[in-house]
Design an enzyme around this catalytic site. Structure first.
Site, PDB file in Angstrom:
ATOM      1  N   SER A  15       0.855  -1.192   0.000  1.00  0.00           N
ATOM      2  CA  SER A  15       0.000   0.000   0.000  1.00  0.00           C
ATOM      3  C   SER A  15       0.893   1.245   0.000  1.00  0.00           C
ATOM      4  O   SER A  15       2.118   1.133   0.043  1.00  0.00           O
ATOM      5  CB  SER A  15      -0.921  -0.016   1.216  1.00  0.00           C
ATOM      6  OG  SER A  15      -0.144  -0.075   2.383  1.00  0.00           O
ATOM      7  N   GLY A  20      -3.462   7.353  -5.617  1.00  0.00           N
ATOM      8  CA  GLY A  20      -4.187   8.624  -5.726  1.00  0.00           C
ATOM      9  C   GLY A  20      -3.477   9.590  -6.658  1.00  0.00           C
ATOM     10  O   GLY A  20      -4.110  10.305  -7.436  1.00  0.00           O
ATOM     11  N   THR A 193       5.873  -7.860  -8.716  1.00  0.00           N
ATOM     12  CA  THR A 193       4.929  -7.353  -9.719  1.00  0.00           C
ATOM     13  C   THR A 193       4.270  -8.504 -10.462  1.00  0.00           C
ATOM     14  O   THR A 193       3.056  -8.545 -10.642  1.00  0.00           O
ATOM     15  CB  THR A 193       5.662  -6.423 -10.716  1.00  0.00           C
ATOM     16  OG1 THR A 193       6.077  -5.268 -10.003  1.00  0.00           O
ATOM     17  CG2 THR A 193       4.773  -6.012 -11.872  1.00  0.00           C
ATOM     18  N   CYS A 383     -10.018  26.519  12.080  1.00  0.00           N
ATOM     19  CA  CYS A 383     -11.034  25.789  12.849  1.00  0.00           C
ATOM     20  C   CYS A 383     -10.675  25.767  14.339  1.00  0.00           C
ATOM     21  O   CYS A 383     -10.756  26.793  14.982  1.00  0.00           O
ATOM     22  CB  CYS A 383     -11.272  24.413  12.250  1.00  0.00           C
ATOM     23  SG  CYS A 383     -12.960  23.862  12.555  1.00  0.00           S
ATOM     24  N   HIS A 509     -12.430  25.673   6.702  1.00  0.00           N
ATOM     25  CA  HIS A 509     -11.163  25.059   6.269  1.00  0.00           C
ATOM     26  C   HIS A 509     -10.818  25.515   4.844  1.00  0.00           C
ATOM     27  O   HIS A 509     -11.219  24.854   3.884  1.00  0.00           O
ATOM     28  CB  HIS A 509     -11.282  23.539   6.276  1.00  0.00           C
ATOM     29  CG  HIS A 509     -11.402  22.948   7.629  1.00  0.00           C
ATOM     30  ND1 HIS A 509     -10.330  22.427   8.312  1.00  0.00           N
ATOM     31  CD2 HIS A 509     -12.472  22.793   8.442  1.00  0.00           C
ATOM     32  CE1 HIS A 509     -10.733  21.969   9.483  1.00  0.00           C
ATOM     33  NE2 HIS A 509     -12.031  22.177   9.597  1.00  0.00           N
ATOM     34  N   GLU A 511      -8.126  25.215   3.393  1.00  0.00           N
ATOM     35  CA  GLU A 511      -7.162  24.291   2.765  1.00  0.00           C
ATOM     36  C   GLU A 511      -7.830  23.293   1.826  1.00  0.00           C
ATOM     37  O   GLU A 511      -7.175  22.724   0.953  1.00  0.00           O
ATOM     38  CB  GLU A 511      -6.338  23.558   3.833  1.00  0.00           C
ATOM     39  CG  GLU A 511      -7.057  22.473   4.638  1.00  0.00           C
ATOM     40  CD  GLU A 511      -7.793  23.004   5.882  1.00  0.00           C
ATOM     41  OE1 GLU A 511      -8.131  24.206   5.901  1.00  0.00           O
ATOM     42  OE2 GLU A 511      -8.041  22.210   6.805  1.00  0.00           O
TER      43      GLU A 511
END
Ligand code: GLN
Length: 533
Positions: A15, A20, A193, A383, A509, A511
């Site tokens: 992982s 992403g 792989t 926040c 927020h 960001e």
């Protein structure tokens, strides 16, 4: 485009390889060719969403405009593509099961036995296609969380297998794996792989493209060998070597013609090139920066890379646009005291007081807020960070030594931060905060307005407590102004001390909405103040 094309991104071997980033980079290349692209993430855990997970489990919790608490990868999708994602872009196993069980209770299945195949897999497929059918994207990229071989991933892989069969050329699987370097043997190893591709093949999926993640350059022979063993075209084996910045990855993928390979495999014209001009300009700017801007991050999760992901990215984007290299100094608020604060903060250019929940590390945030307020050091509170600025001000300027937030002390007589009215009846913790984008009107006489250049803004929220309006007049009289107000609820969204160089706290927020090509105005203005001498 007549039909939506679906790209699945799976991961093997280990992982944290950056699925992403690869998904975002593919999305970027296709978008830069003029396609309408979105990216979604499936997370194979049972929680309905990551909102109830602590950062040790799951890093930052990202929030979409429509108020969904989501995986931090959605932040990458938005930052790379400049798009807005929604609840439909992040699905967990918990949500899939909940939806199926709700349907069963309603009687929708008419007496059938409910099973993983076909009911769970149909629900997964429905959620993949929803984005294509309802929102008419040209490309839907679906990232599958976890690693091939996990028990939890199996229903997702089965759904991909079925979708690939149903959709033919309109579906494609990109598999990201890892090629380790064995230092003792001085060799790169492709066996993991090969194994992970076999694992995929064993559930009926032949990957179309392999992205090999490695710390070292992989030569053509090695890629050829992988292609041969894994039934993948040589051209479709690309490498992803560690980069100085993740924003370099789309360019490295482009160099290897990953976009062309995808388009060709999906029967689309592959001539022409993606327009990456502004992206390249951003990178040139980043690499040309010589001087540093030092920002201290005051929070309790300083040892966790992912806990403040969007804040770090927003700061680094703003530093780039201010021609500076960002240097972050992590300051653990649990150990920050009046005795050591000078040593920790005197040399930095600006201080970020981070968001958070609960009592742990809170006193250090007050120490930081007081130090920077009294030393006129640019300070940005987000926040809980904003709430700490307000509490510190109440304690040390308004003279309420026991001022606090109801979150930290239910019985505080000076509840300058109080529980929101609509939160008082909340008993379920999941998905019940004030979440998502709300409107805010800015005071034109403020630094905040100078940063935004407009009076009406929309920003994303994730909190249960609020600035207590009963104290507003006292604060303003003493020099801390409430310069951003929600026009509907009258909630204070931004506080600022105009007499200081840059001392601003936001209940929202910012960001979450800073992107590579559209950096957030408050972050830009904060860094600008930090570097101005
Ligand atoms: N714990 C605070 C609240 O719930 C702040 C939350 C946050 O920093 N996201 O209001």
């Amino acid at each position: 485009m007549a039909e939506t094309k679906y790209i699945f991104v799976t991961g093997g071997v280990a992982s944290s390889l950056g699925k992403g980033i690869i998904s975002s980079s593919i999305g970027k290349l296709l978008q830069a060719r003029g396609y309408n692209v979105t990216i979604q993430k499936f997370d194979p855990y049972i929680n309905i969403d990551p909102g109830t997970l602590n950062p040790y489990e799951h890093g930052e919790c990202y929030v979409t405009v429509d108020g969904h608490e989501a995986d931090l990868d959605l932040g990458h999708y938005e930052r790379f593509l400049g798009i807005q994602t929604t609840k439909a872009n992040n699905i967990t196993t918990g949500r899939i099961y909940k939806s199926v069980i709700d349907k069963e209770r309603r009687g929708d299945y008419l007496g059938k036995t409910i099973q993983i195949i076909p009911h769970i897999t149909d629900e997964i497929k429905r959620n993949v296609k929803l984005l294509g059918n309802k929102y008419k994207f040209d490309f839907v990229i679906t990232e599958i969380g976890g690693t091939v071989g996990d028990i939890e991933s199996l229903p997702y892989l089965e759904s991909i297998r079925q979708l690939k069969w149903e959709l033919g050329r309109n579906a494609l699987c990109v598999h990201l794996t890892y090629v380790p370097f064995l230092a003792a043997a001085k060799e790169l190893k492709t066996k993991p792989t090969q194994h992970s591709v076999k694992e995929l093949q064993s559930v009926g999926i032949q990957p179309d493209i392999l992205v090999l993640r490695s710390e070292h350059d992989l030569n053509a022979n090695l890629r050829k060998k992988v292609a041969l063993f894994c039934n993948v075209d040589e051209k479709a084996v690309v490498q992803s070597v560690d980069m100085p910045t993740i924003y370099e990855v789309p360019l490295r993928m482009y160099e290897q013609e990953l976009d062309k390979t995808i388009l060709t495999k999906m029967g689309l014209p592959a001539e022409g090139k993606p327009n990456l001009d502004s992206w390249k300009k951003f990178l040139e700017l980043r690499y040309s920066a010589v001087e540093e801007v030092k920002i201290a991050l005051v929070g309790k999760y300083v040892e966790l890379q992912d806990a403040y992901k969007s804040i770090l990215e927003s700061l680094s984007q703003a530093a780039t646009y201010n021609h500076r290299k960002l240097k972050i100094e992590y300051v653990n608020s649990e150990y920050l005291t009046d005795q050591n604060v000078d040593e920790k903060l005197s040399h930095v250019d600006g201080v970020m007081i981070c968001p958070g929940f609960g009592q742990r590390g809170i006193e250090g945030k007050f120490v930081a807020a007081k130090y920077t307020r009294t030393h006129n050091k640019p300070t940005f509170g987000i926040c809980l960070g904003m709430q700490c600025m307000a509490i510190e001000f109440a304690r040390n300027v308004l003279g309420y030594a026991d001022a606090n937030s109801r979150e930290m002390d239910e019985k505080t007589p000076h509840n300058v931060i109080d529980i929101m009215e609509e939160q008082k009846s909340v008993t379920n913790m999941g998905g019940t905060m004030r979440l998502g984008a709300y409107e805010c009107v800015l005071d034109q006489q403020s630094k905040t307005f100078e940063a935004y250049h407009k009076t009406h803004i929309q920003e994303r929220h994730r909190h249960r407590y609020e600035f207590n309006n009963l104290y507003k007049a006292e604060y303003e009289k003493a020099g801390m102004k409430c310069v951003g107000i929600n026009p509907e609820s009258d909630l204070v969204e931004i506080i600022e001390i105009p007499g200081l160089k840059w001392y601003i706290g936001t209940q929202f927020h910012p960001e979450y909405s800073s992107t590579v090509l559209n950096p957030h105005p408050l972050f830009l203005s904060f860094i600008k103040a930090a570097i101005s001498k």
